[in-house]
Scaffold this motif. Structure first.
Motif, PDB file in Angstrom:
ATOM      1  N   ARG A   1     -21.461 -66.754  23.658  1.00 14.33           N
ATOM      2  CA  ARG A   1     -22.353 -66.448  24.781  1.00 14.33           C
ATOM      3  C   ARG A   1     -23.558 -67.379  24.792  1.00 14.33           C
ATOM      4  N   LEU A   2     -24.055 -67.712  23.591  1.00 15.10           N
ATOM      5  CA  LEU A   2     -25.198 -68.615  23.507  1.00 15.10           C
ATOM      6  C   LEU A   2     -24.824 -70.013  23.997  1.00 15.10           C
ATOM      7  N   ILE A   3     -23.666 -70.507  23.590  1.00 11.13           N
ATOM      8  CA  ILE A   3     -23.220 -71.833  24.022  1.00 11.13           C
ATOM      9  C   ILE A   3     -23.072 -71.874  25.542  1.00 11.13           C
ATOM     10  N   ARG A   4     -22.471 -70.838  26.091  1.00 11.14           N
ATOM     11  CA  ARG A   4     -22.233 -70.813  27.533  1.00 11.14           C
ATOM     12  C   ARG A   4     -23.526 -70.667  28.342  1.00 11.14           C
ATOM     13  N   SER A   5     -24.609 -70.265  27.687  1.00 13.46           N
ATOM     14  CA  SER A   5     -25.892 -70.155  28.389  1.00 13.46           C
ATOM     15  C   SER A   5     -26.638 -71.482  28.451  1.00 13.46           C
ATOM     16  N   ALA A   6     -26.140 -72.475  27.707  1.00 12.76           N
ATOM     17  CA  ALA A   6     -26.864 -73.751  27.600  1.00 12.76           C
ATOM     18  C   ALA A   6     -26.575 -74.664  28.785  1.00 12.76           C
ATOM     19  N   ASP A   7     -27.598 -75.395  29.199  1.00 20.27           N
ATOM     20  CA  ASP A   7     -27.430 -76.461  30.191  1.00 20.27           C
ATOM     21  C   ASP A   7     -27.133 -77.786  29.514  1.00 20.27           C
ATOM     22  N   VAL A   8     -27.646 -77.959  28.286  1.00 15.93           N
ATOM     23  CA  VAL A   8     -27.387 -79.171  27.497  1.00 15.93           C
ATOM     24  C   VAL A   8     -27.312 -78.778  26.029  1.00 15.93           C
TER      25      VAL A   8
END
Length: 378
Positions: A260-267
């Motif tokens: 979930r944290l990875i998918r929240s990232a823009d970069v």
């Protein structure tokens, strides 16, 4: 189906090899295939029994490789993770008598191939390759470095990429402000200080980015230096005026939370200092998740991102790092173009596809195995 014995560090030990071995073992035995893990432990590791672990090789046990080899010989194939620092002996040299004692085919997975090894490291790796049934590198760069810099038979070397979890079904939690992310065990060489300096150069953006640094400090770093590196990052962030925008998550996230944290990232920002790193599980996870990556020019990033799903910048150059992040956040259409370059890569980076290739390699070794092999005298 063949049965698999795995030799590696393994959870609850927290390191890249342990995570890799756990994922590979889980995938190869998901259909009920018999498997067992010989777990390598060091001082300070949690020694409690773990499901799937059939034997523990402790660094404190003299000649512990004998019993470890005996357990691996009860399976059809042994899959061995190799890194110089995880086995007992100088440069982990106790792995060699273990490999020589195996009576079953072995696949050795090389997580590091040094460009400038010491004479001992070079000789040891050459003997490991000579003894193994097959050797796996996770990048073409590592394979080329191995074939050029070491005396090894090319026919023994196979390239199988590092696997990645399936995150396409994880909801995308977009935030109100652009979200930069670095994760993994923390310590000198991670390069987070360069990201902080880059973040300071992005304060003119509206809205200003936030930056998450997720992961505990590496246990070996804590053992030698305590939390000096992490404390220095906090101090630097305060000096640069960006402390309010940085979220240090001093935890080891489970796969669901991390996804979930990875998918929240823009970069995803990988500002590593290393010029040797030929394999990065974090890089593979980010690419497979479809998140744009900005990375320094370590070998795996150069191979995977050049002309691909990310941007590569010089080492220790916060101006270049900031400029690349700015491009991803502001250049029209760039994120979509980078995402488009992921699609041809993603399918063969997922763990099921990666594990299937290990299964094919194991079958090939079994097919050509002599009718009887006696344990080598050591």
């Amino acid at each position: 189906m063949p049965s698999y014995g795995f030799l590696s560090t393994h959870p609850p030990t927290r390191c890249g090899l342990a995570t890799f071995n756990s994922a590979l073992a889980t995938q190869l035995t998901a259909d009920g295939t018999r498997g067992g893990i010989v777990r390598v432990t060091d001082h300070g590791d949690d020694q409690r029994p773990v499901p799937g672990v059939v034997h523990t090789w402790s660094a404190r046990t003299p000649a512990g490789w004998r019993d470890a080899a005996a357990v691996l010989n009860t399976f059809d194939v042994a899959i061995v993770q190799h890194e110089y620092g995880i086995y007992p002996g100088n440069d982990g040299e106790d792995i060699l008598p273990l490999l020589r004692r195996l009576t079953v085919p072995s696949i050795v997975v090389l997580h590091t191939v040094l460009r400038q090894p010491s004479a001992r490291q070079k000789s040891l790796l050459e003997r490991i390759v000579a003894t193994a049934g097959a050797v796996v590198t996770m990048t073409d760069t590592a394979r080329d470095r191995l074939l050029v810099g070491y005396a090894v038979p090319p026919a023994k070397v196979t390239v199988i990429p590092h696997g990645a979890a399936e995150l396409s079904g994880v909801p995308v939690d977009r935030r109100a402000r652009p979200h930069l992310l670095t994760w993994g065990l923390l310590g000198p060489g991670k390069g987070v200080e360069w990201s902080l300096r880059a973040l300071a150069r992005l304060q003119d953006l509206e809205p200003t980015p936030t930056y998450t640094v997720a992961g505990r400090t590496h246990p070996k770093v804590i053992e030698r230096h305590g939390e000096t590196y992490r404390a220095g990052l906090h101090q630097l962030g305060a000096q640069l005026g960006v402390a309010h925008a940085v979220d240090y998550q001093d935890v080891y996230h489970d796969q669901g939370t991390l996804g979930r944290l990875i998918r929240s990232a823009d970069v995803v920002v990988l500002p590593y200092d290393s010029r040797e790193q030929v394999t990065s599980g974090v890089l593979i996870e980010a690419v497979a998740a479809g998140v744009p990556v900005v990375a320094t020019a370590f070998p795996h990033a150069v191979e995977l991102l050049t002309g691909g799903p990310g941007l590569v910048v010089p080492h220790q150059n916060p101006a270049a790092l900031a400029a690349a992040i700015r491009r991803v956040l502001t250049e029209p259409g760039l994120t979509a173009r980078l995402a488009g370059r992921v699609r041809p890569l993603a399918a063969h980076l997922r763990w099921p596809a990666v594990a299937a290739r290990y299964g094919v390699l194991a079958d090939q070794l079994i097919e050509v195995r002599p009718p009887a092999i006696s344990a080598a005298s050591v």
